[in-house]
Motif scaffolding. Structure first.
Motif, PDB file in Angstrom:
ATOM      1  N   VAL A  94      46.600  43.660  32.724  1.00 37.49           N
ATOM      2  CA  VAL A  94      47.302  42.422  32.350  1.00 37.49           C
ATOM      3  C   VAL A  94      48.121  41.858  33.516  1.00 37.49           C
ATOM      4  O   VAL A  94      48.515  40.694  33.463  1.00 37.49           O
ATOM      5  N   HIS A  95      48.334  42.665  34.557  1.00 39.40           N
ATOM      6  CA  HIS A  95      49.039  42.192  35.740  1.00 39.40           C
ATOM      7  C   HIS A  95      48.096  42.071  36.941  1.00 39.40           C
ATOM      8  O   HIS A  95      48.531  42.125  38.093  1.00 39.40           O
ATOM      9  N   SER A  96      46.820  41.886  36.669  1.00 37.12           N
ATOM     10  CA  SER A  96      45.842  41.751  37.749  1.00 37.12           C
ATOM     11  C   SER A  96      46.208  40.579  38.660  1.00 37.12           C
ATOM     12  O   SER A  96      46.594  39.514  38.186  1.00 37.12           O
ATOM     13  N   VAL A 153      47.068  32.954  32.959  1.00 34.20           N
ATOM     14  CA  VAL A 153      46.349  33.116  31.699  1.00 34.20           C
ATOM     15  C   VAL A 153      46.815  34.413  31.047  1.00 34.20           C
ATOM     16  O   VAL A 153      46.597  35.497  31.600  1.00 34.20           O
ATOM     17  N   LEU A 154      47.477  34.293  29.899  1.00 35.46           N
ATOM     18  CA  LEU A 154      47.979  35.462  29.198  1.00 35.46           C
ATOM     19  C   LEU A 154      46.814  36.336  28.764  1.00 35.46           C
ATOM     20  O   LEU A 154      45.899  35.880  28.077  1.00 35.46           O
ATOM     21  N   GLN A 155      46.864  37.591  29.144  1.00 34.61           N
ATOM     22  CA  GLN A 155      45.846  38.555  28.753  1.00 34.61           C
ATOM     23  C   GLN A 155      46.289  39.236  27.464  1.00 34.61           C
ATOM     24  O   GLN A 155      47.437  39.646  27.347  1.00 34.61           O
ATOM     25  N   PHE A 156      45.393  39.330  26.507  1.00 34.87           N
ATOM     26  CA  PHE A 156      45.736  39.985  25.245  1.00 34.87           C
ATOM     27  C   PHE A 156      44.543  40.810  24.798  1.00 34.87           C
ATOM     28  O   PHE A 156      43.437  40.663  25.316  1.00 34.87           O
ATOM     29  N   GLY A 157      44.791  41.713  23.850  1.00 37.90           N
ATOM     30  CA  GLY A 157      43.724  42.583  23.380  1.00 37.90           C
ATOM     31  C   GLY A 157      43.308  43.628  24.401  1.00 37.90           C
ATOM     32  O   GLY A 157      42.185  44.112  24.375  1.00 37.90           O
ATOM     33  N   LYS A 158      44.204  44.007  25.294  1.00 38.69           N
ATOM     34  CA  LYS A 158      43.862  44.918  26.393  1.00 38.69           C
ATOM     35  C   LYS A 158      44.444  46.317  26.230  1.00 38.69           C
ATOM     36  O   LYS A 158      44.397  47.130  27.153  1.00 38.69           O
ATOM     37  N   LYS A 159      44.972  46.634  25.052  1.00 37.75           N
ATOM     38  CA  LYS A 159      45.644  47.923  24.841  1.00 37.75           C
ATOM     39  C   LYS A 159      44.766  49.124  25.208  1.00 37.75           C
ATOM     40  O   LYS A 159      45.244  50.094  25.780  1.00 37.75           O
ATOM     41  N   ASP A 160      43.492  49.063  24.884  1.00 31.17           N
ATOM     42  CA  ASP A 160      42.608  50.209  25.117  1.00 31.17           C
ATOM     43  C   ASP A 160      41.811  50.119  26.413  1.00 31.17           C
ATOM     44  O   ASP A 160      40.922  50.935  26.649  1.00 31.17           O
ATOM     45  N   VAL A 161      42.123  49.140  27.255  1.00 27.50           N
ATOM     46  CA  VAL A 161      41.416  49.002  28.533  1.00 27.50           C
ATOM     47  C   VAL A 161      41.842  50.144  29.451  1.00 27.50           C
ATOM     48  O   VAL A 161      43.008  50.506  29.529  1.00 27.50           O
ATOM     49  N   ARG A 162      40.848  50.704  30.132  1.00 30.15           N
ATOM     50  CA  ARG A 162      41.080  51.852  31.009  1.00 30.15           C
ATOM     51  C   ARG A 162      40.614  51.525  32.425  1.00 30.15           C
ATOM     52  O   ARG A 162      39.723  50.710  32.607  1.00 30.15           O
ATOM     53  N   VAL A 163      41.224  52.176  33.389  1.00 33.16           N
ATOM     54  CA  VAL A 163      40.728  52.105  34.762  1.00 33.16           C
ATOM     55  C   VAL A 163      39.506  53.020  34.816  1.00 33.16           C
ATOM     56  O   VAL A 163      39.578  54.176  34.404  1.00 33.16           O
ATOM     57  N   THR A 164      38.386  52.484  35.284  1.00 35.48           N
ATOM     58  CA  THR A 164      37.167  53.296  35.383  1.00 35.48           C
ATOM     59  C   THR A 164      36.821  53.644  36.828  1.00 35.48           C
ATOM     60  O   THR A 164      36.071  54.590  37.076  1.00 35.48           O
ATOM     61  N   ALA A 165      37.366  52.876  37.777  1.00 31.13           N
ATOM     62  CA  ALA A 165      37.106  53.156  39.188  1.00 31.13           C
ATOM     63  C   ALA A 165      38.167  52.474  40.037  1.00 31.13           C
ATOM     64  O   ALA A 165      38.740  51.457  39.628  1.00 31.13           O
ATOM     65  N   ALA A 166      38.414  53.049  41.192  1.00 29.37           N
ATOM     66  CA  ALA A 166      39.335  52.464  42.167  1.00 29.37           C
ATOM     67  C   ALA A 166      38.813  52.808  43.554  1.00 29.37           C
ATOM     68  O   ALA A 166      38.505  53.975  43.825  1.00 29.37           O
ATOM     69  N   LYS A 167      38.663  51.797  44.378  1.00 33.22           N
ATOM     70  CA  LYS A 167      38.211  52.053  45.750  1.00 33.22           C
ATOM     71  C   LYS A 167      39.089  51.277  46.716  1.00 33.22           C
ATOM     72  O   LYS A 167      39.642  50.229  46.377  1.00 33.22           O
ATOM     73  N   SER A 168      39.205  51.809  47.908  1.00 35.16           N
ATOM     74  CA  SER A 168      40.061  51.161  48.888  1.00 35.16           C
ATOM     75  C   SER A 168      39.456  49.842  49.333  1.00 35.16           C
ATOM     76  O   SER A 168      38.240  49.678  49.385  1.00 35.16           O
TER      77      SER A 168
END
Length: 133
Positions: A34-36, A50-65
């Motif tokens: 929500v703070h992207s 743009v207010l993000q909503f419905g994101k409670k169950d969103v997960r980080v699936t990957a992170a790369k430099s």
């Protein structure tokens, strides 16, 4: 400040940044999503957020430099744009209570929810005249 270690917690979809001085911060997928810093969330200028909503169950699936200065994060809802600079990630950690409350207040004011499957419905008065319905 550049973290010395980055941990993706697959069990809950959170991300932890650890620093050489012993500090560490864990971010939920929802908070990061929500703070992207992407244009999809921030818009292209002041007042276009743009207010993000419905994101409670969103997960980080990957992170790369992204070079030596940032992370590109992929989320379970498919969002993968926006580069999270080390400075921005630190800002999110340092200002968590304020930023989180501001987000919750914005959701409330908009009649939106953290949960993806909840929406607000306006119930009509069955005794109202047709032009008032």
């Amino acid at each position: 400040m550049t973290p010395s270690k980055i941990k993706l917690h697959r069990e809950d979809g959170s991300l932890t940044l650890e620093y050489a001085n012993g500090e560490h911060f864990t971010y939920s997928g929802e908070y990061l999503r929500v703070h992207s810093p992407s244009a999809e969330v921030r818009g292209h200028g002041k007042g276009q957020e743009v207010l993000q909503f419905g994101k409670k169950d969103v997960r980080v699936t990957a992170a790369k430099s992204a070079g030596n200065y940032a992370l590109q994060i992929t989320f379970s809802d498919g969002h993968d744009s926006g580069i999270y600079s080390w400075d921005y990630l630190r800002e999110l950690a340092d200002n968590y209570p304020e930023y989180w409350q501001r987000y919750l207040d914005a959701l409330s004011a908009a009649g939106k929810f953290r949960e993806a499957d909840i929406s607000t419905v306006k119930l009509m008065d069955p005794n109202a005249s047709p032009q008032n319905k």
